[in-house]
Design an enzyme around this catalytic site. Structure first.
Site, mmCIF file in Angstrom:
data_model
loop_
_atom_site.group_PDB
_atom_site.id
_atom_site.type_symbol
_atom_site.label_atom_id
_atom_site.label_comp_id
_atom_site.label_asym_id
_atom_site.label_seq_id
_atom_site.Cartn_x
_atom_site.Cartn_y
_atom_site.Cartn_z
ATOM 1 N N SER A 22 -2.875 0.251 14.308
ATOM 2 C CA SER A 22 -3.587 1.459 14.720
ATOM 3 C C SER A 22 -3.871 1.349 16.218
ATOM 4 O O SER A 22 -3.947 0.231 16.759
ATOM 5 C CB SER A 22 -4.908 1.524 13.949
ATOM 6 O OG SER A 22 -5.865 2.285 14.644
ATOM 7 N N LYS A 36 -6.589 -5.387 13.281
ATOM 8 C CA LYS A 36 -5.329 -4.839 13.820
ATOM 9 C C LYS A 36 -4.878 -5.641 15.044
ATOM 10 O O LYS A 36 -3.698 -5.990 15.157
ATOM 11 C CB LYS A 36 -5.500 -3.355 14.179
ATOM 12 C CG LYS A 36 -5.767 -2.432 12.995
ATOM 13 C CD LYS A 36 -4.663 -2.472 11.964
ATOM 14 C CE LYS A 36 -4.772 -1.346 10.934
ATOM 15 N NZ LYS A 36 -3.802 -1.494 9.834
ATOM 16 N N ALA A 54 -10.469 -5.552 15.134
ATOM 17 C CA ALA A 54 -10.219 -6.999 15.170
ATOM 18 C C ALA A 54 -9.047 -7.355 14.256
ATOM 19 O O ALA A 54 -8.170 -8.144 14.618
ATOM 20 C CB ALA A 54 -11.477 -7.760 14.725
ATOM 21 N N TYR A 76 -12.208 -3.344 12.050
ATOM 22 C CA TYR A 76 -10.874 -2.743 11.871
ATOM 23 C C TYR A 76 -10.019 -3.095 13.093
ATOM 24 O O TYR A 76 -8.886 -3.558 12.965
ATOM 25 C CB TYR A 76 -11.051 -1.231 11.729
ATOM 26 C CG TYR A 76 -9.785 -0.425 11.513
ATOM 27 C CD1 TYR A 76 -8.970 -0.650 10.397
ATOM 28 C CD2 TYR A 76 -9.424 0.599 12.393
ATOM 29 C CE1 TYR A 76 -7.828 0.120 10.185
ATOM 30 C CE2 TYR A 76 -8.295 1.371 12.188
ATOM 31 C CZ TYR A 76 -7.498 1.129 11.075
ATOM 32 O OH TYR A 76 -6.369 1.892 10.873
ATOM 33 N N ASN A 102 2.065 -2.144 5.329
ATOM 34 C CA ASN A 102 1.357 -0.884 5.580
ATOM 35 C C ASN A 102 -0.107 -0.927 5.138
ATOM 36 O O ASN A 102 -0.961 -0.300 5.769
ATOM 37 C CB ASN A 102 2.100 0.252 4.855
ATOM 38 C CG ASN A 102 1.269 1.503 4.754
ATOM 39 O OD1 ASN A 102 1.086 2.231 5.726
ATOM 40 N ND2 ASN A 102 0.721 1.771 3.569
ATOM 41 N N GLY A 141 0.844 -1.207 0.000
ATOM 42 C CA GLY A 141 0.000 0.000 0.000
ATOM 43 C C GLY A 141 0.870 1.245 0.000
ATOM 44 O O GLY A 141 0.529 2.258 0.615
HETATM 45 N N1 LIG Z 1 -4.820 7.408 8.194
HETATM 46 C C1 LIG Z 1 -4.861 7.293 9.509
HETATM 47 O O1 LIG Z 1 -5.272 8.224 10.247
HETATM 48 C C2 LIG Z 1 -4.400 5.998 10.146
HETATM 49 C C3 LIG Z 1 -4.483 5.869 11.536
HETATM 50 C C4 LIG Z 1 -4.041 4.706 12.140
HETATM 51 C C5 LIG Z 1 -3.529 3.681 11.355
HETATM 52 N N2 LIG Z 1 -3.475 3.818 10.008
HETATM 53 C C6 LIG Z 1 -2.949 2.689 9.220
HETATM 54 O O2 LIG Z 1 -1.900 3.150 8.375
HETATM 55 C C7 LIG Z 1 -1.889 2.385 7.169
HETATM 56 C C8 LIG Z 1 -1.912 3.307 5.958
HETATM 57 O O3 LIG Z 1 -3.030 4.159 6.066
HETATM 58 P P1 LIG Z 1 -3.287 5.354 5.026
HETATM 59 O O4 LIG Z 1 -4.199 6.307 5.679
HETATM 60 O O5 LIG Z 1 -2.017 5.811 4.435
HETATM 61 O O6 LIG Z 1 -4.125 4.525 3.922
HETATM 62 P P2 LIG Z 1 -4.477 4.869 2.403
HETATM 63 O O7 LIG Z 1 -5.784 4.205 2.138
HETATM 64 O O8 LIG Z 1 -4.322 6.320 2.091
HETATM 65 O O9 LIG Z 1 -3.319 4.103 1.602
HETATM 66 C C9 LIG Z 1 -3.231 2.708 1.646
HETATM 67 C C10 LIG Z 1 -2.909 2.159 0.268
HETATM 68 O O10 LIG Z 1 -3.131 0.738 0.326
HETATM 69 C C11 LIG Z 1 -3.588 0.324 -0.926
HETATM 70 N N3 LIG Z 1 -4.279 -0.960 -0.786
HETATM 71 C C12 LIG Z 1 -5.552 -1.195 -0.378
HETATM 72 N N4 LIG Z 1 -5.825 -2.502 -0.423
HETATM 73 C C13 LIG Z 1 -4.708 -3.128 -0.856
HETATM 74 C C14 LIG Z 1 -4.386 -4.478 -1.123
HETATM 75 N N5 LIG Z 1 -5.295 -5.448 -0.947
HETATM 76 N N6 LIG Z 1 -3.141 -4.777 -1.582
HETATM 77 C C15 LIG Z 1 -2.225 -3.798 -1.780
HETATM 78 N N7 LIG Z 1 -2.479 -2.473 -1.545
HETATM 79 C C16 LIG Z 1 -3.704 -2.155 -1.091
HETATM 80 C C17 LIG Z 1 -4.500 1.449 -1.396
HETATM 81 O O11 LIG Z 1 -4.653 1.455 -2.799
HETATM 82 C C18 LIG Z 1 -3.782 2.688 -0.861
HETATM 83 O O12 LIG Z 1 -2.959 3.277 -1.862
HETATM 84 C C19 LIG Z 1 -3.085 1.423 7.276
HETATM 85 O O13 LIG Z 1 -2.647 0.169 7.748
HETATM 86 C C20 LIG Z 1 -3.979 2.096 8.282
HETATM 87 O O14 LIG Z 1 -4.813 1.165 8.939
HETATM 88 C C21 LIG Z 1 -3.887 4.955 9.370
#
Ligand SMILES: NC(=O)c1ccc[n+]([C@@H]2O[C@H](COP(=O)([O-])OP(=O)(O)OC[C@H]3O[C@@H](n4cnc5c(N)ncnc54)[C@H](O)[C@@H]3O)[C@@H](O)[C@H]2O)c1
Length: 259
Positions: free
Chosen positions: A148, A167, A165, A163, A93, A16
């Site tokens: 998260s 994580k 679960a 979500y 990620n 990702g």
């Molecule tokens: N954004 C937040 O506030 C936040 C908070 C806590 C944790 N997180 C965690 O951080 C990580 C990244 O979050 P983000 O906000 O940058 O997400 P995002 O959705 O902006 O980016 C994630 C990327 O993953 C790709 N993706 C989705 N499914 C996929 C798959 N099956 N195979 C390969 N790629 C795939 C998407 O196309 C996207 O480009 C995640 O694990 C999320 O749970 C984010």
């Protein structure tokens, strides 16, 4: 003795990695010398992410595939290894399913549960299962699982049961996998993130009381960036991080959802 943070000669794969947090991670690892494999299920995002890293002077290739599909993972990782060499560092990620919706559990249907479990648990396990044998054989490897705060605590009104679960489930697996591979030179850790700046930008103040509450609990006065997460990955993935394994480290500006 000097602490070594450099990643020269290492190959890092970020799932990702085409945008937001994943791109910040890839860009940081590349800035410290790693050749980065930018994975994303959306090929245009993977290509754009790799191009952005190259524009910054880093080394990166795009390798689009869906991490929830074991065969796609196997062929994607093998193709990347053909191009840039064995994967030394994996950052799991990807954790937000495309089109996934957070819902109160009682309002949800079983079909809505699966995407969060598939991407966070099965997707991350697929990746680890494919890259770990090589790491163990070579006697060196680093895995960082992006989680998260939702894996540890609940936020009233978030609708984050599935979500959370996903994580919490993968964090549990990480702790156990770390015990299997630690003696072979591989560390496996989790970074549990708080609210990130990019997500906050898409949700206006007042539109989501739960997001506002998480933001207000942030004691540093700014939300996380991909580069903040990249810096923590750099520490864990360099020689400097070799005494850390099986841990969940919270990166959240001092806030904790639900508190
Ligand atoms: N954004 C937040 O506030 C936040 C908070 C806590 C944790 N997180 C965690 O951080 C990580 C990244 O979050 P983000 O906000 O940058 O997400 P995002 O959705 O902006 O980016 C994630 C990327 O993953 C790709 N993706 C989705 N499914 C996929 C798959 N099956 N195979 C390969 N790629 C795939 C998407 O196309 C996207 O480009 C995640 O694990 C999320 O749970 C984010």
């Amino acid at each position: 003795m000097a602490v070594r943070f450099g990643l020269e000669g290492r190959v890092a794969l970020v799932t990702g990695g085409g945008q937001n947090t994943g791109l910040g991670i890839g860009s940081t690892l590349a800035a410290y010398g790693a050749a980065v494999v930018v994975n994303d299920v959306m090929s245009e995002r993977a290509e754009a992410g790799a191009a952005a890293i190259r524009e910054e002077g880093g080394s990166a290739i795009a390798m689009p595939f869906d991490i929830t599909d074991y065969d796609a993972v196997l062929s994607g990782v093998r193709a990347a290894e053909q191009e840039v060499g064995p994967i030394d560092i994996l950052v799991n990620n990807a954790g937000l399913p495309i089109g996934g919706q957070m819902l109160p559990f009682l309002d949800s249907k079983p079909a809505a549960w699966r995407p969060y479990i598939d991407i966070n648990i099965f997707g991350s396990l697929n990746m680890m299962h494919v890259v770990l044998p090589g790491m163990v054989e070579r006697g060196w490897g680093r895995i960082v699982q992006i989680s998260s705060g939702s894996g540890s605590v609940a936020s009233r009104g978030l609708g984050g049961s599935m979500y959370g679960a996903g994580k919490a489930g993968i964090e549990g697996a990480v702790r156990h996998i770390a015990t299997e591979v630690g003696p072979r030179g591989v560390t496996v850790n989790t970074l549990a993130l708080g609210l990130m700046e990019k997500l906050r930008e898409t949700i206006a103040a007042g539109d989501s009381p739960v997001i506002d509450a998480i933001w207000q609990g942030n004691v540093m006065g700014h939300l996380g960036t991909g580069e903040d997460v990249g810096a923590a990955c750099l520490w864990l993935c360099s020689a400097a991080g070799e005494f850390v394994t099986g841990q969940t480290i919270h990166l959240n500006g001092g806030s904790f959802p639900g508190r």
